[in-house]
Write a protein that holds these residues in place. Structure first.
Motif, PDB file in Angstrom:
ATOM      1  N   GLY A  38      45.973  31.837  39.759  1.00 14.99           N
ATOM      2  CA  GLY A  38      45.918  31.380  41.139  1.00 14.99           C
ATOM      3  C   GLY A  38      44.608  31.763  41.804  1.00 14.99           C
ATOM      4  O   GLY A  38      44.312  32.938  41.976  1.00 14.99           O
ATOM      5  N   CYS A  39      43.813  30.772  42.129  1.00 15.48           N
ATOM      6  CA  CYS A  39      42.541  30.983  42.815  1.00 15.48           C
ATOM      7  C   CYS A  39      42.732  30.710  44.298  1.00 15.48           C
ATOM      8  O   CYS A  39      43.466  29.798  44.676  1.00 15.48           O
ATOM      9  CB  CYS A  39      41.466  30.039  42.276  1.00 15.48           C
ATOM     10  N   THR A  40      42.042  31.469  45.109  1.00 18.14           N
ATOM     11  CA  THR A  40      42.069  31.249  46.548  1.00 18.14           C
ATOM     12  C   THR A  40      40.671  30.886  47.021  1.00 18.14           C
ATOM     13  O   THR A  40      39.751  30.761  46.223  1.00 18.14           O
ATOM     14  CB  THR A  40      42.588  32.493  47.284  1.00 18.14           C
ATOM     15  N   GLY A  41      40.512  30.762  48.322  1.00 13.17           N
ATOM     16  CA  GLY A  41      39.264  30.286  48.895  1.00 13.17           C
ATOM     17  C   GLY A  41      38.197  31.323  49.117  1.00 13.17           C
ATOM     18  O   GLY A  41      37.232  31.069  49.847  1.00 13.17           O
ATOM     19  N   TYR A  42      38.319  32.482  48.490  1.00 14.21           N
ATOM     20  CA  TYR A  42      37.260  33.484  48.613  1.00 14.21           C
ATOM     21  C   TYR A  42      36.011  33.030  47.871  1.00 14.21           C
ATOM     22  O   TYR A  42      36.095  32.526  46.755  1.00 14.21           O
ATOM     23  CB  TYR A  42      37.703  34.833  48.027  1.00 14.21           C
ATOM     24  N   ASP A  43      34.878  33.226  48.487  1.00 17.63           N
ATOM     25  CA  ASP A  43      33.599  33.063  47.812  1.00 17.63           C
ATOM     26  C   ASP A  43      33.345  34.417  47.150  1.00 17.63           C
ATOM     27  O   ASP A  43      33.101  35.406  47.833  1.00 17.63           O
ATOM     28  CB  ASP A  43      32.497  32.738  48.823  1.00 17.63           C
ATOM     29  N   TYR A  44      33.432  34.478  45.842  1.00 20.78           N
ATOM     30  CA  TYR A  44      33.347  35.758  45.135  1.00 20.78           C
ATOM     31  C   TYR A  44      31.962  36.391  45.202  1.00 20.78           C
ATOM     32  O   TYR A  44      31.821  37.582  44.990  1.00 20.78           O
ATOM     33  CB  TYR A  44      33.798  35.596  43.683  1.00 20.78           C
ATOM     34  N   LYS A  45      30.943  35.601  45.525  1.00 20.62           N
ATOM     35  CA  LYS A  45      29.590  36.159  45.662  1.00 20.62           C
ATOM     36  C   LYS A  45      29.434  36.921  46.970  1.00 20.62           C
ATOM     37  O   LYS A  45      28.728  37.915  47.040  1.00 20.62           O
ATOM     38  CB  LYS A  45      28.544  35.050  45.579  1.00 20.62           C
ATOM     39  N   THR A  46      30.116  36.448  48.027  1.00 18.48           N
ATOM     40  CA  THR A  46      29.964  37.067  49.349  1.00 18.48           C
ATOM     41  C   THR A  46      31.194  37.860  49.774  1.00 18.48           C
ATOM     42  O   THR A  46      31.114  38.663  50.706  1.00 18.48           O
ATOM     43  CB  THR A  46      29.707  35.990  50.423  1.00 18.48           C
ATOM     44  N   GLY A  47      32.332  37.604  49.139  1.00 20.96           N
ATOM     45  CA  GLY A  47      33.576  38.252  49.536  1.00 20.96           C
ATOM     46  C   GLY A  47      34.178  37.660  50.800  1.00 20.96           C
ATOM     47  O   GLY A  47      35.130  38.193  51.352  1.00 20.96           O
ATOM     48  N   GLN A  48      33.639  36.532  51.260  1.00 21.67           N
ATOM     49  CA  GLN A  48      34.085  35.899  52.502  1.00 21.67           C
ATOM     50  C   GLN A  48      35.086  34.782  52.214  1.00 21.67           C
ATOM     51  O   GLN A  48      35.094  34.197  51.130  1.00 21.67           O
ATOM     52  CB  GLN A  48      32.876  35.320  53.250  1.00 21.67           C
TER      53      GLN A  48
ATOM     54  N   GLN B 178      36.405  25.662  48.310  1.00 25.11           N
ATOM     55  CA  GLN B 178      35.928  26.865  47.612  1.00 25.11           C
ATOM     56  C   GLN B 178      36.831  27.190  46.430  1.00 25.11           C
ATOM     57  O   GLN B 178      36.357  27.601  45.372  1.00 25.11           O
ATOM     58  CB  GLN B 178      35.858  28.056  48.570  1.00 25.11           C
ATOM     59  N   THR B 179      38.124  26.995  46.602  1.00 23.44           N
ATOM     60  CA  THR B 179      39.061  27.244  45.507  1.00 23.44           C
ATOM     61  C   THR B 179      38.750  26.344  44.319  1.00 23.44           C
ATOM     62  O   THR B 179      38.732  26.805  43.172  1.00 23.44           O
ATOM     63  CB  THR B 179      40.513  27.027  45.981  1.00 23.44           C
ATOM     64  N   MET B 180      38.493  25.081  44.579  1.00 20.31           N
ATOM     65  CA  MET B 180      38.168  24.157  43.491  1.00 20.31           C
ATOM     66  C   MET B 180      36.840  24.546  42.823  1.00 20.31           C
ATOM     67  O   MET B 180      36.708  24.445  41.600  1.00 20.31           O
ATOM     68  CB  MET B 180      38.141  22.720  43.995  1.00 20.31           C
ATOM     69  N   THR B 181      35.886  25.006  43.605  1.00 15.93           N
ATOM     70  CA  THR B 181      34.621  25.496  43.038  1.00 15.93           C
ATOM     71  C   THR B 181      34.893  26.704  42.143  1.00 15.93           C
ATOM     72  O   THR B 181      34.324  26.814  41.042  1.00 15.93           O
ATOM     73  CB  THR B 181      33.630  25.859  44.160  1.00 15.93           C
ATOM     74  N   ASN B 182      35.756  27.612  42.586  1.00 15.51           N
ATOM     75  CA  ASN B 182      36.104  28.793  41.787  1.00 15.51           C
ATOM     76  C   ASN B 182      36.782  28.392  40.481  1.00 15.51           C
ATOM     77  O   ASN B 182      36.514  28.979  39.428  1.00 15.51           O
ATOM     78  CB  ASN B 182      37.005  29.732  42.589  1.00 15.51           C
ATOM     79  N   ILE B 183      37.653  27.400  40.550  1.00 15.39           N
ATOM     80  CA  ILE B 183      38.323  26.914  39.342  1.00 15.39           C
ATOM     81  C   ILE B 183      37.313  26.290  38.390  1.00 15.39           C
ATOM     82  O   ILE B 183      37.323  26.567  37.183  1.00 15.39           O
ATOM     83  CB  ILE B 183      39.435  25.908  39.715  1.00 15.39           C
ATOM     84  N   GLN B 184      36.411  25.479  38.911  1.00 14.42           N
ATOM     85  CA  GLN B 184      35.380  24.864  38.069  1.00 14.42           C
ATOM     86  C   GLN B 184      34.533  25.933  37.373  1.00 14.42           C
ATOM     87  O   GLN B 184      34.226  25.810  36.183  1.00 14.42           O
ATOM     88  CB  GLN B 184      34.495  23.955  38.907  1.00 14.42           C
ATOM     89  N   THR B 185      34.178  26.972  38.087  1.00 17.03           N
ATOM     90  CA  THR B 185      33.377  28.057  37.509  1.00 17.03           C
ATOM     91  C   THR B 185      34.120  28.717  36.355  1.00 17.03           C
ATOM     92  O   THR B 185      33.549  28.955  35.284  1.00 17.03           O
ATOM     93  CB  THR B 185      33.021  29.096  38.588  1.00 17.03           C
ATOM     94  N   ALA B 186      35.404  29.007  36.554  1.00 19.94           N
ATOM     95  CA  ALA B 186      36.204  29.636  35.497  1.00 19.94           C
ATOM     96  C   ALA B 186      36.334  28.718  34.289  1.00 19.94           C
ATOM     97  O   ALA B 186      36.191  29.165  33.136  1.00 19.94           O
ATOM     98  CB  ALA B 186      37.582  30.003  36.033  1.00 19.94           C
TER      99      ALA B 186
END
Length: 132
Positions: A36-46, A57-65
């Motif tokens: 489960g990914c959420t909308g946190y930007d893992y680079k900034t913690g925001q 942001q969640t979809m971007t996090n999923i794409q990165t993974a």
């Protein structure tokens, strides 16, 4: 005898992974399981207050993974959306259509409380490797 591919654990660097004891994604048995990914930007913690921006942001996090696992968004076969307020779901549809509209994975939406009040959406996916 056929060789068995090793299980691969992928981390986003989110502090939750270490605190709770999970991986952002696991590659095993020809699949990539993205937690489960959420909308946190893992680079900034925001995290944004907007469910639409959190969804992006969640979809971007999923794409990165997925990319770290050697897969792409087109490899997604299953998606689960979790929202604390089901009334927010329709406002996320344009973002979801942009990311998944041509892929059309099997999908489920669940209404449930999330770990932090600021979280407005959590998304998990399963992708099948070698769907090129």
């Amino acid at each position: 005898m056929a060789s068995i591919n090793p299980r691969i654990l992928i981390s986003s660097g989110s502090p939750f992974e270490a605190q709770i004891g999970y991986s952002r994604a696991v590659v095993d048995g020809g699949f990539v399981f993205v937690s489960g990914c959420t909308g946190y930007d893992y680079k900034t913690g925001q995290i944004s207050d907007s469910v639409v921006e959190q969804t992006e942001q969640t979809m971007t996090n999923i794409q990165t993974a997925l990319r770290e696992a050697g897969a792409e968004m087109r490899d997604i076969v299953r998606v689960r959306y979790i929202l604390p307020d089901r009334k927010d779901f329709p406002s996320t549809w344009p973002v979801l259509q942009k990311w998944l509209g041509d892929i059309r994975p099997a999908a489920t939406m669940i209404q449930a409380g999330l770990m932090e009040e600021v979280m407005k959406i959590e998304i998990e996916v399963t992708a099948m490797m070698s769907r090129k």
